[in-house]
Design a protein around this motif. Sequence first.
Motif, PDB file in Angstrom:
ATOM      1  N   ASP A 198      -6.410   8.513   8.028  1.00  0.00           N
ATOM      2  CA  ASP A 198      -6.474   9.899   8.497  1.00  0.00           C
ATOM      3  C   ASP A 198      -5.619  10.151   9.734  1.00  0.00           C
ATOM      4  O   ASP A 198      -5.309  11.296  10.052  1.00  0.00           O
ATOM      5  CB  ASP A 198      -7.923  10.290   8.806  1.00  0.00           C
ATOM      6  CG  ASP A 198      -8.783  10.329   7.555  1.00  0.00           C
ATOM      7  OD1 ASP A 198      -8.270  10.713   6.488  1.00  0.00           O
ATOM      8  OD2 ASP A 198      -9.964   9.967   7.642  1.00  0.00           O
TER       9      ASP A 198
ATOM     10  N   ASP B 204      -4.295  13.566   8.679  1.00  0.00           N
ATOM     11  CA  ASP B 204      -4.734  14.761   9.390  1.00  0.00           C
ATOM     12  C   ASP B 204      -4.057  14.885  10.755  1.00  0.00           C
ATOM     13  O   ASP B 204      -3.903  15.985  11.279  1.00  0.00           O
ATOM     14  CB  ASP B 204      -6.250  14.739   9.577  1.00  0.00           C
ATOM     15  CG  ASP B 204      -6.988  14.942   8.268  1.00  0.00           C
ATOM     16  OD1 ASP B 204      -6.393  15.505   7.326  1.00  0.00           O
ATOM     17  OD2 ASP B 204      -8.159  14.540   8.177  1.00  0.00           O
ATOM     18  N   TYR B 205      -3.700  13.736  11.354  1.00  0.00           N
ATOM     19  CA  TYR B 205      -3.058  13.728  12.670  1.00  0.00           C
ATOM     20  C   TYR B 205      -1.978  12.661  12.718  1.00  0.00           C
ATOM     21  O   TYR B 205      -2.096  11.625  12.059  1.00  0.00           O
ATOM     22  CB  TYR B 205      -4.064  13.388  13.780  1.00  0.00           C
ATOM     23  CG  TYR B 205      -5.122  14.426  13.975  1.00  0.00           C
ATOM     24  CD1 TYR B 205      -4.879  15.555  14.754  1.00  0.00           C
ATOM     25  CD2 TYR B 205      -6.368  14.278  13.388  1.00  0.00           C
ATOM     26  CE1 TYR B 205      -5.865  16.509  14.933  1.00  0.00           C
ATOM     27  CE2 TYR B 205      -7.363  15.226  13.562  1.00  0.00           C
ATOM     28  CZ  TYR B 205      -7.097  16.340  14.334  1.00  0.00           C
ATOM     29  OH  TYR B 205      -8.070  17.282  14.504  1.00  0.00           O
TER      30      TYR B 205
ATOM     31  N   GLN C 283     -13.822  15.006   7.253  1.00  0.00           N
ATOM     32  CA  GLN C 283     -13.172  15.611   8.413  1.00  0.00           C
ATOM     33  C   GLN C 283     -13.819  15.125   9.712  1.00  0.00           C
ATOM     34  O   GLN C 283     -13.136  14.882  10.692  1.00  0.00           O
ATOM     35  CB  GLN C 283     -13.230  17.139   8.329  1.00  0.00           C
ATOM     36  CG  GLN C 283     -12.499  17.847   9.453  1.00  0.00           C
ATOM     37  CD  GLN C 283     -11.011  17.547   9.486  1.00  0.00           C
ATOM     38  OE1 GLN C 283     -10.381  17.322   8.465  1.00  0.00           O
ATOM     39  NE2 GLN C 283     -10.446  17.525  10.660  1.00  0.00           N
ATOM     40  N   GLU C 284     -15.134  14.964   9.707  1.00  0.00           N
ATOM     41  CA  GLU C 284     -15.825  14.440  10.893  1.00  0.00           C
ATOM     42  C   GLU C 284     -15.357  13.022  11.196  1.00  0.00           C
ATOM     43  O   GLU C 284     -15.150  12.667  12.357  1.00  0.00           O
ATOM     44  CB  GLU C 284     -17.332  14.457  10.685  1.00  0.00           C
ATOM     45  CG  GLU C 284     -17.930  15.842  10.701  1.00  0.00           C
ATOM     46  CD  GLU C 284     -19.429  15.826  10.430  1.00  0.00           C
ATOM     47  OE1 GLU C 284     -20.029  14.745  10.350  1.00  0.00           O
ATOM     48  OE2 GLU C 284     -19.991  16.926  10.301  1.00  0.00           O
TER      49      GLU C 284
ATOM     50  N   ALA D  60     -12.442  11.743  10.403  1.00  0.00           N
ATOM     51  CA  ALA D  60     -11.061  11.840  10.899  1.00  0.00           C
ATOM     52  C   ALA D  60     -11.046  12.258  12.367  1.00  0.00           C
ATOM     53  O   ALA D  60     -10.270  11.719  13.163  1.00  0.00           O
ATOM     54  CB  ALA D  60     -10.264  12.834  10.053  1.00  0.00           C
ATOM     55  N   GLU D  61     -11.911  13.200  12.729  1.00  0.00           N
ATOM     56  CA  GLU D  61     -11.991  13.652  14.124  1.00  0.00           C
ATOM     57  C   GLU D  61     -12.461  12.515  15.037  1.00  0.00           C
ATOM     58  O   GLU D  61     -11.934  12.329  16.133  1.00  0.00           O
ATOM     59  CB  GLU D  61     -12.932  14.852  14.250  1.00  0.00           C
ATOM     60  CG  GLU D  61     -12.447  16.098  13.541  1.00  0.00           C
ATOM     61  CD  GLU D  61     -11.190  16.687  14.145  1.00  0.00           C
ATOM     62  OE1 GLU D  61     -10.953  16.530  15.360  1.00  0.00           O
ATOM     63  OE2 GLU D  61     -10.424  17.305  13.382  1.00  0.00           O
TER      64      GLU D  61
ATOM     65  N   ALA E 227      -3.069  18.407   9.300  1.00  0.00           N
ATOM     66  CA  ALA E 227      -3.966  18.936   8.270  1.00  0.00           C
ATOM     67  C   ALA E 227      -3.430  20.266   7.749  1.00  0.00           C
ATOM     68  O   ALA E 227      -3.078  21.156   8.522  1.00  0.00           O
ATOM     69  CB  ALA E 227      -5.373  19.106   8.823  1.00  0.00           C
TER      70      ALA E 227
ATOM     71  N   PRO F  50     -18.040  21.017   9.211  1.00  0.00           N
ATOM     72  CA  PRO F  50     -16.903  20.236   8.734  1.00  0.00           C
ATOM     73  C   PRO F  50     -17.365  19.232   7.676  1.00  0.00           C
ATOM     74  O   PRO F  50     -18.483  18.736   7.723  1.00  0.00           O
ATOM     75  CB  PRO F  50     -16.406  19.513   9.978  1.00  0.00           C
ATOM     76  CG  PRO F  50     -17.225  19.970  11.128  1.00  0.00           C
ATOM     77  CD  PRO F  50     -18.309  20.847  10.613  1.00  0.00           C
TER      78      PRO F  50
END
Length: 140
Positions: free
Chosen positions: A102, A53-54, A18-19, A21-22, A46, A14
Amino acid sequence: MPAIAATPAPAPDPAPGQEAAEALHRLILASLDDDQAIETVSIPLAGKSSIADYMVVASGRSSRQVGSMAMKLAEKIKALTGHSPRIEGMPTADWVLIDANDVIVHLFRPEVRTFYNLERMWAFGDGPVAVPAREAAGFA
């Protein structure tokens, strides 16, 4: 001549964004779980929307609980990211919006959440509307 079997390429890692955001998403879900939020739902955005993203939607039993959850989330988000999230709706705490870039978080009193029904508004018509937050965060 013998056939050469192709080796599948490894899945790409990723992207660093993205990491992040996670990690932010997991932090928010864990915080809401710790604060006993009601009916926490995570909606993956996303690839469907450019705003985040969420989207996380949750309820508190009272305005006081909604406000408390929002303040704790803001502190934890700042500790993780180094930036204070934008917050709207704190004076009445019926509906508090936390924009953490994010991840967008909506915290409601149950009656207000029912009235606005954001989960339905953000349904994209392609399957389940949302993933229960405990499942999205990897809690069993």
